[in-house]
Enzyme design. Structure first.
Site, PDB file in Angstrom:
ATOM      1  N   GLU A  14       0.829  -1.207   0.000  1.00  0.00           N
ATOM      2  CA  GLU A  14       0.000   0.000   0.000  1.00  0.00           C
ATOM      3  C   GLU A  14       0.865   1.260   0.000  1.00  0.00           C
ATOM      4  O   GLU A  14       0.521   2.257  -0.645  1.00  0.00           O
ATOM      5  CB  GLU A  14      -0.928  -0.006   1.219  1.00  0.00           C
ATOM      6  CG  GLU A  14      -1.957  -1.121   1.219  1.00  0.00           C
ATOM      7  CD  GLU A  14      -2.865  -1.073  -0.002  1.00  0.00           C
ATOM      8  OE1 GLU A  14      -3.241   0.029  -0.437  1.00  0.00           O
ATOM      9  OE2 GLU A  14      -3.198  -2.151  -0.532  1.00  0.00           O
ATOM     10  N   ASP A  71       4.162  -4.254  -6.283  1.00  0.00           N
ATOM     11  CA  ASP A  71       4.792  -5.496  -5.815  1.00  0.00           C
ATOM     12  C   ASP A  71       6.309  -5.353  -5.802  1.00  0.00           C
ATOM     13  O   ASP A  71       6.979  -5.703  -4.824  1.00  0.00           O
ATOM     14  CB  ASP A  71       4.408  -6.663  -6.728  1.00  0.00           C
ATOM     15  CG  ASP A  71       2.954  -7.074  -6.592  1.00  0.00           C
ATOM     16  OD1 ASP A  71       2.335  -6.732  -5.571  1.00  0.00           O
ATOM     17  OD2 ASP A  71       2.437  -7.731  -7.523  1.00  0.00           O
TER      18      ASP A  71
END
Length: 466
Positions: A129, A197
């Site tokens: 996040e 990621d």
């Protein structure tokens, strides 16, 4: 119905070019800045989180907040080029989800935090996040879908993010005509997810957190979703997962250099146990008997049985008298059960150990207020503000003490300072306008508040109406 502060914020943003608010030197060459500047992101995010708190959607607990934000700071400090300081909250919702609000604000649902079996799994989600935040993925999506209309931008963000927690509130934004473009979810692009990621894995490695935790958590969600297609895994819906993406994460892991990782902190285990008690999840398995005893103590105190809570906490405290997770709840339980002298001794010892801890300062002031020592509480809070003028907790404590001692001007002015320090310009403006009405015979205070209001309006790109 929406609060006036949100409407104020939307109107300010709608009337102001993005580059006029806050940052005088935006990131040159970033087309997102022409629609939404970093300063605007901070303002909108602060407002959205304020809405969440007002509607009771946030787990308000100083110990859990401190743990989560300490973990966030640790990760952000290892994340490249972050334009935002982290602000993490736990949303009281059993759904497995987390989302990023513009400006470095991150909401972690209680269901996700309780599903994470170790700290590296939780840190993996938070690092992901944070990557969305540092790369400003929401701003990119909003810019792509709303063009240059600042009204649409502010409404779009309020609708999709508040709607993610409270669909009724998200619908209210849309029906108010503020967000014609509002949707029920954030759908990141594949490029955004892959980028998040990659950056998250690098961040975890630099922070000394086992990056395998991110993989294990994503795989866990996939397995559970496959075994029970009817269950709601909102994180998978807002962050689409597939075998190819997990494979890419594993490939990235193999290319990373070996690094020294740290085991789970004791605070992670206690944070989970405490959160389980606060949200009523008393059946969740906990590995250690001490953690189960701790959860029973928190449940007892919440059920109005402080003596039982103190009985359960006392042996844990004796094993580690410097542990805030044990000492502070024990002090509160003792105070609630009338053992004020013992409670005061424990709190005094904690303050000596952690003199700059804002939570302990606020507890001390609250106890003074509960005991009717309003003037002493006000003086203690005032000293805390003078010692730490940029600490929002000190400003909030002084606002509470001022209110209890009948000081309306100071109450609203300190509330305004609290919101200002939190980055919520709209709420700060509202409180300071109220404080201004009490300055008729206080010329120095009048000038001080006028100056602050003008500064807020300058930052918001508009002039105050006299």
């Amino acid at each position: 119905m929406l609060r006036a502060t949100l409407l104020f914020l939307v109107l300010v943003l709608a009337a102001t070019p993005a580059r006029a608010i806050g940052d005088s030197l935006p990131d040159l060459g970033n087309p997102v800045d022409t629609v939404l500047s970093p300063a605007q992101e901070r303002q909108i995010g602060a407002e959205v989180f304020s809405q969440l708190r007002e509607r009771g959607g946030v787990v308000e607990d100083a110990l859990i907040d401190s743990y989560l934000n300490d973990l966030g700071i640790r990760l952000v400090s290892s994340s490249p080029g972050s334009p935002f300081a982290p602000n993490l909250v736990v949303v009281d919702n059993p759904t497995i989800n987390a989302f990023t609000v513009p400006g470095g604000h991150i909401a972690v649902f209680s269901g996700l935090m309780l599903t994470a079996e170790n700290e590296s799994e939780l840190a993996g989600v938070i690092a992901h996040e944070i990557a969305h935040s540092t790369q400003r993925h929401i701003a990119q999506r909003v810019a792509a879908q709303t063009g240059n209309s600042m009204t649409a931008v502010a409404g779009f963000i309020a609708g999709i993010l508040l709607g993610a927690v409270d669909p009724q509130l998200g619908a209210a934004v849309a029906t108010a005509g503020i967000a014609g473009a509002a949707q029920s979810s954030i759908n990141y692009t594949r490029m955004h997810e892959r980028e998040a990621d990659r950056i998250a894995l690098d961040t975890l490695t630099r922070a000394g957190v086992d990056p395998q935790g991110m993989v294990s958590f994503f795989e866990k969600l996939q397995r559970r979703a496959g075994a029970d297609p009817g269950r709601q895994f909102e994180f998978l819906r807002t962050h689409p997962m597939n075998a190819e993406r997990i494979s890419a994460i594993k490939d990235r892991l193999e290319s990373l250099p070996p690094t020294t990782t740290h085991p789970d902190s004791h605070s992670f285990r206690l944070a989970r146990a405490r959160l389980a008690a606060l949200v009523g999840n008393t059946g969740m398995p906990l590995a250690e008997e001490s953690d189960r005893q701790y959860r029973r103590a928190i449940v007892a105190r919440r059920a109005g049985n402080p003596r039982e809570a103190a009985r359960l906490l006392s042996p844990l405290y004796k094993q580690d008298t410097s542990n805030l997770w044990y000492a502070l709840p024990l002090a509160r339980a003792l105070n609630d059960s009338g053992e004020t002298e013992r409670a005061d001794r424990i709190l005094k010892d904690l303050i000596e150990l952690y003199p700059s801890d804002a939570t302990l300062m606020r507890v001390r002031i609250k106890w003074m207020l509960d005991r009717g020592e309003t003037d002493s509480a006000y003086q203690a809070a005032r000293s805390a503000v003078e010692a730490s003028p940029k600490d929002p907790t000190a400003a909030l404590a002084m606002a509470e003490a001022a209110n209890a001692s009948g000081r309306a001007l100071e109450h609203h002015e300190q509330l305004g300072r609290y919101f200002l320090l939190q980055g919520n310009l709209a709420a700060a403006h509202q409180e300071l306008e109220t404080a201004y009405t009490y300055t008729v015979d206080r010329p120095r205070a009048r000038l001080r508040i006028e100056s602050t209001l003008e500064d807020i309006e300058r930052r918001a790109g508009q002039k105050r109406e006299e």
